[in-house]
Design an enzyme around this catalytic site. Structure first.
Site, mmCIF file in Angstrom:
data_model
loop_
_atom_site.group_PDB
_atom_site.id
_atom_site.type_symbol
_atom_site.label_atom_id
_atom_site.label_comp_id
_atom_site.label_asym_id
_atom_site.label_seq_id
_atom_site.Cartn_x
_atom_site.Cartn_y
_atom_site.Cartn_z
ATOM 1 C CB SER A 34 -0.899 0.013 1.242
ATOM 2 O OG SER A 34 -1.543 1.261 1.400
ATOM 3 C CE1 TYR B 70 -3.752 -1.947 5.462
ATOM 4 C CE2 TYR B 70 -3.041 0.259 4.821
ATOM 5 C CZ TYR B 70 -3.532 -0.993 4.482
ATOM 6 O OH TYR B 70 -3.789 -1.290 3.164
#
Length: 270
Positions: free
Chosen positions: A150, A163
């Site tokens: 990501s 995350y």
């Protein structure tokens, strides 16, 4: 002794791909697109109903696919996925480590349980896939690994420490494997998208509804879809492209942070 330079040629033997988290969202989009390119697709997921629906869609369009129940937190499940590919097709050419979960919370409110879940799925799930499939790729003379990370692993947005960290680790792993596996004709691609419409927000560990709504709003505004990114992933495999930044708006982040970390930090803190 001079250093031996080993040229790399992409290895795709029979167009066989295994995708984790392929029952819905981005995983499903990749499964359908790779099938449209003539790939045989192993749909690996914990959601049996949705996974079989994805398989049926592929077969209904004239493709070849099967469903494999797979929990990426269990190495035995990845081994079973590989064994099924070998039994069904005699091997596999591409592994896409896609399964992932999200969370958003300040550092003092994110539970250690959530930290552990994020790393078990997002990071160690990818590690397990690479660990299990690499020997098979070496034995057959090559292959390609796609790890879905990501832009969060690069830009490190506040309120998402767990995350961000889990995805940054995937980028580091991928860069390591890029050079480690090159001599075996095993390519590596790491995909770093920004937010886009997929199922990851709905399955987020975030308990704050406002934070979830904000994440969903950003995803809804994305200029590209899961299907668009699936096309880019397939093209990256064909070209043996290492870093894939699907959103054009994030390209400068990557380059700025690599070229001038200090300036990047100053700019981000404004």
């Amino acid at each position: 002794m001079p250093i031996q330079v080993i040229p790399f040629m992409p290895y795709i033997s029979q167009k066989r791909v295994a995708i984790t988290g392929a029952a819905g969202g981005f995983g499903r989009a990749m499964a359908l697109h790779f099938a449209s390119l003539g790939y045989k697709v192993a749909v690996a997921d914990l959601n049996k109903e949705m996974g079989k629906a994805t398989v049926e869609a592929i077969i209904g369009a004239g493709g070849d696919a099967f469903f494999q129940s797979c929990n990426v937190c269990e190495e035995a499940d990845l081994q079973a996925l590989l064994a099924s590919c070998q039994q069904q097709w005699g091997g596999v050419d591409v592994l896409i480590n896609n399964a992932g979960i999200a969370s958003s919370a300040p550092i003092h409110k994110e539970s250690m349980e959530n930290w552990e879940k994020l790393f078990q799925v997002n990071t160690l799930g990818v590690v397990r896939g690479c660990k299990v499939f690499t020997p098979a790729f070496k034995a057959q003379g090559g292959g390609h690994i796609v790890n879905i990370a990501s832009i969060a692993g690069i830009s490190c947005t506040p309120m998402m420490a767990a995350y961000n960290s889990s995805k940054a680790a995937v980028i580091a792993l991928s860069e390591t494997l890029r050079w480690e596996l090159k001599r075996y004709l095993i390519g590596v691609t790491v995909v770093c998208p920004s937010m886009f419409k997929t199922g990851i927000v709905e399955g987020s560990l975030t308990e704050n509804n406002h934070a979830k709504a904000s994440m969903q709003a950003v995803a809804e505004q994305s200029s590209i879809s899961a299907e668009d990114i699936a096309v880019m992933v397939a093209r990256a495999v064909e070209r043996n492209q290492f870093m894939l930044l699907p959103h054009r708006s994030t390209h400068w982040l990557w380059w700025l942070k690599r070229l001038s970390p200090d300036f990047y930090q100053w700019f981000s803190a404004r």
